[in-house]
Write a protein that holds these residues in place. Structure first.
Motif, PDB file in Angstrom:
ATOM      1  N   GLY A  32       0.783  -1.232   0.000  1.00  0.00           N
ATOM      2  CA  GLY A  32       0.000   0.000   0.000  1.00  0.00           C
ATOM      3  C   GLY A  32       0.812   1.277   0.000  1.00  0.00           C
ATOM      4  O   GLY A  32       0.240   2.377   0.071  1.00  0.00           O
ATOM      5  N   PHE A  33       2.136   1.185  -0.099  1.00  0.00           N
ATOM      6  CA  PHE A  33       2.978   2.383  -0.069  1.00  0.00           C
ATOM      7  C   PHE A  33       2.678   3.289  -1.263  1.00  0.00           C
ATOM      8  O   PHE A  33       2.563   2.831  -2.398  1.00  0.00           O
ATOM      9  N   LYS A  34       2.532   4.596  -1.002  1.00  0.00           N
ATOM     10  CA  LYS A  34       2.219   5.575  -2.050  1.00  0.00           C
ATOM     11  C   LYS A  34       3.233   6.721  -2.124  1.00  0.00           C
ATOM     12  O   LYS A  34       3.118   7.585  -2.976  1.00  0.00           O
ATOM     13  N   GLY A  35       4.205   6.742  -1.244  1.00  0.00           N
ATOM     14  CA  GLY A  35       5.084   7.898  -1.123  1.00  0.00           C
ATOM     15  C   GLY A  35       6.265   7.922  -2.064  1.00  0.00           C
ATOM     16  O   GLY A  35       7.395   8.232  -1.639  1.00  0.00           O
ATOM     17  N   PHE A  36       6.040   7.614  -3.337  1.00  0.00           N
ATOM     18  CA  PHE A  36       7.137   7.620  -4.303  1.00  0.00           C
ATOM     19  C   PHE A  36       7.527   9.045  -4.672  1.00  0.00           C
ATOM     20  O   PHE A  36       6.737   9.987  -4.535  1.00  0.00           O
ATOM     21  N   GLU A  37       8.757   9.207  -5.162  1.00  0.00           N
ATOM     22  CA  GLU A  37       9.225  10.508  -5.607  1.00  0.00           C
ATOM     23  C   GLU A  37       8.414  10.987  -6.812  1.00  0.00           C
ATOM     24  O   GLU A  37       8.054  10.199  -7.682  1.00  0.00           O
ATOM     25  N   GLU A  38       8.144  12.291  -6.845  1.00  0.00           N
ATOM     26  CA  GLU A  38       7.468  12.867  -8.001  1.00  0.00           C
ATOM     27  C   GLU A  38       8.424  12.910  -9.188  1.00  0.00           C
ATOM     28  O   GLU A  38       9.613  13.221  -9.025  1.00  0.00           O
ATOM     29  N   PRO A  39       7.927  12.603 -10.404  1.00  0.00           N
ATOM     30  CA  PRO A  39       8.817  12.609 -11.577  1.00  0.00           C
ATOM     31  C   PRO A  39       9.583  13.913 -11.764  1.00  0.00           C
ATOM     32  O   PRO A  39      10.711  13.904 -12.276  1.00  0.00           O
ATOM     33  N   ASP A  41      11.048  15.514  -9.634  1.00  0.00           N
ATOM     34  CA  ASP A  41      12.228  15.467  -8.766  1.00  0.00           C
ATOM     35  C   ASP A  41      13.231  14.400  -9.198  1.00  0.00           C
ATOM     36  O   ASP A  41      14.307  14.292  -8.590  1.00  0.00           O
ATOM     37  N   TRP A  42      12.890  13.604 -10.203  1.00  0.00           N
ATOM     38  CA  TRP A  42      13.848  12.642 -10.725  1.00  0.00           C
ATOM     39  C   TRP A  42      14.953  13.390 -11.468  1.00  0.00           C
ATOM     40  O   TRP A  42      14.692  14.392 -12.147  1.00  0.00           O
ATOM     41  N   LEU A  43      16.158  12.911 -11.375  1.00  0.00           N
ATOM     42  CA  LEU A  43      17.202  13.466 -12.234  1.00  0.00           C
ATOM     43  C   LEU A  43      16.864  13.167 -13.686  1.00  0.00           C
ATOM     44  O   LEU A  43      16.456  12.054 -14.042  1.00  0.00           O
ATOM     45  N   SER A  44      17.034  14.181 -14.541  1.00  0.00           N
ATOM     46  CA  SER A  44      16.832  13.972 -15.976  1.00  0.00           C
ATOM     47  C   SER A  44      18.008  13.193 -16.550  1.00  0.00           C
ATOM     48  O   SER A  44      19.058  13.051 -15.916  1.00  0.00           O
ATOM     49  N   PHE A  45      17.849  12.712 -17.771  1.00  0.00           N
ATOM     50  CA  PHE A  45      18.951  11.994 -18.421  1.00  0.00           C
ATOM     51  C   PHE A  45      20.159  12.911 -18.587  1.00  0.00           C
ATOM     52  O   PHE A  45      21.309  12.475 -18.438  1.00  0.00           O
ATOM     53  N   ASP A  46      19.918  14.190 -18.911  1.00  0.00           N
ATOM     54  CA  ASP A  46      21.038  15.128 -19.053  1.00  0.00           C
ATOM     55  C   ASP A  46      21.767  15.295 -17.723  1.00  0.00           C
ATOM     56  O   ASP A  46      23.011  15.330 -17.685  1.00  0.00           O
ATOM     57  N   PHE A 278      22.668  15.934  -4.593  1.00  0.00           N
ATOM     58  CA  PHE A 278      23.279  16.505  -5.799  1.00  0.00           C
ATOM     59  C   PHE A 278      22.293  17.287  -6.665  1.00  0.00           C
ATOM     60  O   PHE A 278      22.723  18.109  -7.477  1.00  0.00           O
ATOM     61  N   ARG A 279      20.997  17.048  -6.506  1.00  0.00           N
ATOM     62  CA  ARG A 279      20.033  17.744  -7.369  1.00  0.00           C
ATOM     63  C   ARG A 279      20.123  19.268  -7.235  1.00  0.00           C
ATOM     64  O   ARG A 279      20.101  19.976  -8.261  1.00  0.00           O
TER      65      ARG A 279
END
Length: 324
Positions: A32-39, A41-46, A278-279
């Motif tokens: 039931g976990f829902k607390g994933f990172e928002e896209p 906030d993901w590092l981009s490929f660049d 690092f973000r």
């Protein structure tokens, strides 16, 4: 070369490209976990390519793509191609649950991924469903065979050994790996988060002695990827069996790796809280020199060892949040 305060050379980066997964293994992600990172906030490929370029200039030569399940990240084979082209990185591999591997195996191999590790804790359909939370047997087995057809070498089967769950299947898994030329890696469960602590621990030392006698295994002379497993091999060289024993016989003194989560957080140890973000640097206009200085500063935070035995309750985050 990157060296930490304890003289260990850090040349292996495990890169999580997503914290999402299509399975819910009982020892990994809470039900039931829902607390994933928002896209966003993901590092981009660049951003990933730029940061890994800085790591490579400082001596990182091994990169493993992980998750969650990395094949859920769109266009991950394009990212793999970009990473494999970075000067200095000469070993690119991936950990996967193989549910999506049939569709992606060829593209990944062409992109420069040379080796894959597949999470497979059982060959029994009912047991697999109980562990993963869904009937994934056909997809996983098809994916593994697609990986074999695509030419990944070696294919390592990662089996988390759990008392009262799958300990009776270890010999069957060994036979499966011998038949197909796969490398079996048996892993002791770690008390990461409530999921890890609620999983029944199985000491692999007696298992190792029994398998060594049954299959006439001898110490493995050839390095198999630079990770923490200690390997034994069949005398005919058909396969190897590795033992990853963070609890019964830890390998902290030779640790050569760090983990970069999907949001750009660098975790220095699975069993400690030290981390570096690092973000903000990547999105705040940091120069290449500043990135390299930050990497060196981050490596200085790496602790000497985990405390899974002394303080099993310490780590709240679970594995998918850290990166596999």
């Amino acid at each position: 070369m990157l060296q930490d305060r304890f003289g260990r050379t850090i040349e292996y980066l495990r890169l999580s490209v997503t914290d999402r997964c299509d399975l819910r293994c009982t020892y990994c992600i809470p039900t039931g976990f829902k607390g994933f990172e928002e896209p966003a906030d993901w590092l981009s490929f660049d951003e990933i390519e730029r940061l890994l370029g800085a790591f490579a200039r400082l001596g990182t030569r091994r990169v493993r793509l992980t998750g969650g399940e990395p094949l859920l990240r769109r266009h991950v084979s394009d990212l793999a191609a970009r990473i494999s082209a970075i000067d200095g990185i000469d070993d690119l591999s991936m950990s996967t649950n193989a549910t999506q591997l049939r569709r992606h195996a060829g593209a990944l191999r062409a992109a420069g991924v040379s080796r894959i590790n597949v999470s497979l804790d059982t060959l029994d359909r009912a047991c697999m469903q109980a562990i993963t939370g869904r009937d994934s047997h056909t997809q996983i087995m098809d994916g593994i065979m697609a990986g074999k057809e695509a030419g990944f070498e070696p294919i390592k089967i990662n089996m988390v050994a759990m008392r009262g769950v799958n300990e009776g299947e270890i010999d069957r898994m060994a036979e499966f790996c011998i038949e197909h030329g796969f490398v079996l890696r048996l892993i002791e469960v770690m008390p990461m988060g409530a999921t890890g602590r609620n999983t029944s621990y199985l000491d692999l030392q007696p298992i190792r002695a029994r398998l060594q006698e049954r299959y006439d295994l001898v110490p493995q002379a050839v390095e198999l990827g630079g990770g923490p497993a200690r390997y034994l091999a069949t005398r005919d060289g058909r396969t190897s069996i590795g033992f990853i024993t963070p609890m019964s016989q830890h390998f902290c003194a030779t640790c050569n790796r760090v983990r970069l989560a999907v949001d750009g957080t660098l975790y220095l140890c699975l069993g400690q809280e030290q981390k570096f973000e690092f973000r903000p640097l990547l999105r705040g206009g940091a120069s290449d020199a500043e990135l390299e200085a930050a990497i060196r500063a981050a490596i200085e935070l790496k602790p000497q060892k985990h405390e899974f035995t002394e303080r099993p309750e310490k780590i709240i985050r679970f594995m998918a949040q850290t990166g596999g």
